[in-house]
Scaffold this motif. Structure first.
Motif, PDB file in Angstrom:
ATOM      1  N   ASN A   1       0.820  -1.225   0.000  1.00 20.37           N
ATOM      2  CA  ASN A   1       0.000   0.000   0.000  1.00 20.37           C
ATOM      3  C   ASN A   1       0.853   1.273   0.000  1.00 20.37           C
ATOM      4  OD1 ASN A   1      -2.406  -1.588   0.192  1.00 20.37           O
ATOM      5  ND2 ASN A   1      -2.086  -1.766   2.405  1.00 20.37           N
ATOM      6  N   THR A   2       1.750   1.330  -0.986  1.00 24.13           N
ATOM      7  CA  THR A   2       2.627   2.492  -1.130  1.00 24.13           C
ATOM      8  C   THR A   2       1.963   3.552  -2.015  1.00 24.13           C
ATOM      9  OG1 THR A   2       4.660   1.218  -0.826  1.00 24.13           O
ATOM     10  CG2 THR A   2       4.840   3.282  -2.033  1.00 24.13           C
ATOM     11  N   TYR A   3       1.983   4.796  -1.555  1.00 23.23           N
ATOM     12  CA  TYR A   3       1.345   5.890  -2.274  1.00 23.23           C
ATOM     13  C   TYR A   3       2.294   6.466  -3.326  1.00 23.23           C
ATOM     14  CZ  TYR A   3      -2.473   5.967   1.124  1.00 23.23           C
ATOM     15  OH  TYR A   3      -3.557   5.627   1.896  1.00 23.23           O
TER      16      TYR A   3
ATOM     17  N   LEU B   1       2.595   9.747  -5.530  1.00 18.03           N
ATOM     18  CA  LEU B   1       2.054  11.099  -5.498  1.00 18.03           C
ATOM     19  C   LEU B   1       2.517  11.913  -6.705  1.00 18.03           C
ATOM     20  CD1 LEU B   1       2.662  11.867  -1.705  1.00 18.03           C
ATOM     21  CD2 LEU B   1       0.666  10.785  -2.772  1.00 18.03           C
TER      22      LEU B   1
ATOM     23  N   VAL C   1      -2.755  11.949  -4.680  1.00 17.92           N
ATOM     24  CA  VAL C   1      -2.413  10.534  -4.842  1.00 17.92           C
ATOM     25  C   VAL C   1      -2.731  10.100  -6.272  1.00 17.92           C
ATOM     26  CG1 VAL C   1      -2.874   8.183  -4.074  1.00 17.92           C
ATOM     27  CG2 VAL C   1      -2.858  10.061  -2.405  1.00 17.92           C
TER      28      VAL C   1
ATOM     29  N   SER D   1      -1.760   6.896  -7.427  1.00 19.97           N
ATOM     30  CA  SER D   1      -2.130   5.490  -7.314  1.00 19.97           C
ATOM     31  C   SER D   1      -1.583   4.931  -6.014  1.00 19.97           C
ATOM     32  CB  SER D   1      -1.581   4.694  -8.504  1.00 19.97           C
ATOM     33  OG  SER D   1      -2.013   3.347  -8.467  1.00 19.97           O
ATOM     34  N   ILE D   2      -2.109   3.791  -5.619  1.00 19.53           N
ATOM     35  CA  ILE D   2      -1.601   3.055  -4.461  1.00 19.53           C
ATOM     36  C   ILE D   2      -1.188   1.678  -4.965  1.00 19.53           C
ATOM     37  CG2 ILE D   2      -2.098   2.150  -2.170  1.00 19.53           C
ATOM     38  CD1 ILE D   2      -4.306   4.234  -1.910  1.00 19.53           C
TER      39      ILE D   2
ATOM     40  N   SER E   1       9.915   3.728   1.345  1.00 20.86           N
ATOM     41  CA  SER E   1       9.072   2.731   0.678  1.00 20.86           C
ATOM     42  C   SER E   1       9.713   2.147  -0.571  1.00 20.86           C
ATOM     43  CB  SER E   1       7.707   3.339   0.308  1.00 20.86           C
ATOM     44  OG  SER E   1       6.999   3.755   1.453  1.00 20.86           O
TER      45      SER E   1
END
Length: 242
Positions: free
Chosen positions: A188-190, A192, A201, A203-204, A236
């Motif tokens: 679940n890395t954003y 940006l 955001v 995508s995740i 991340s």
């Protein structure tokens, strides 16, 4: 799992003789970690291996074992990260097949093998050899210029070639330091659209996806994703560099 372990053991035996020379203290710690690994105390050995790698010391066999343990822990991102490091350290083409296998299994992006990917892989594999070759040719041309000058003659061609190759070598050395990839190591890395926690955001994504790193702004990596430029928090993303 047994098939994976056999694959690891087979390659470890092949590369053992080509492992880098390590400091005596690190060699002792590596021996301890290998002993834990052989006793199937995988998580304990992984902790030891991580500490060794944090000191910028490693062997290809160690990196391969780390990838095996992370895969067993169901951490595809970290498994692929260590496999990539192993490939950089060993140039073992079978690692590419293993990476592709994991990427397909977890539906991950960034592992497609295009002509540009192959060219970039070749460039990374032979970066040092290219540097040495360019350096040798530059020195030869400079020696040729000095030789002709000692004879009271001028060698414009050799001087021009030497200048051109020297400029090319400077670009090559600097470019080689900047072209590298990174692997998402956290779930679940954003992604940006700007280097700020307040940015939108885009995508995740889950762990394991591989991106080309094109820059860094403070604590944010600037990466290429689906033909877009996005930003990822540095903790991340695992830069694939030794």
């Amino acid at each position: 799992m047994k098939n994976i372990q056999r694959w690891v053991c087979k390659i470890v035996l092949v590369i053992a003789a080509s492992s880098p020379v390590l400091a005596q203290k690190t060699t002792f710690r590596l021996s301890q970690a290998d002993s834990l690994y052989d006793k199937k105390q995988y998580t304990q050995s992984l902790d030891q291996y991580r500490e060794i790698l944090a000191q910028h010391e490693y062997t290809p066999a160690m990196l391969l074992k780390m990838a095996f343990v992370e895969e067993g822990l169901n951490h595809p991102g970290k498994a692929l990260y260590y496999l990539n490091l192993y490939y950089l350290a060993s140039s073992d083409k079978s690692a590419l097949d293993k990476m592709q296998e994991l990427a397909t299994k977890f539906n991950l992006d960034g592992y497609e093998t295009s002509d540009s990917d192959l060219a970039l892989s070749f460039y990374h594999d032979y970066h040092q050899d290219i540097s040495l070759t360019l350096g040798a040719v530059v020195l030869f041309c400079l020696a040729l210029v000095l030789f002709w000058r000692s004879k009271g003659k001028r060698s414009i061609a050799a001087g021009t070639v030497a200048f051109f190759l020297l400029a090319l070598m400077i670009v090559h050395v600097n470019l080689g330091e900047k072209i590298f990839t990174g692997i998402i190591g956290e779930p679940n890395t954003y992604l940006l659209d700007g280097p700020s926690a307040g940015a939108s955001v885009v995508s995740i994504v889950g762990e394991g996806h591989k991106f080309e790193i094109v820059g860094k702004v403070d604590v944010w990596y600037k990466v290429r994703w689906n033909d877009h430029t996005v930003f990822v928090k540095d903790h991340s993303l695992l830069p694939v560099r030794l």
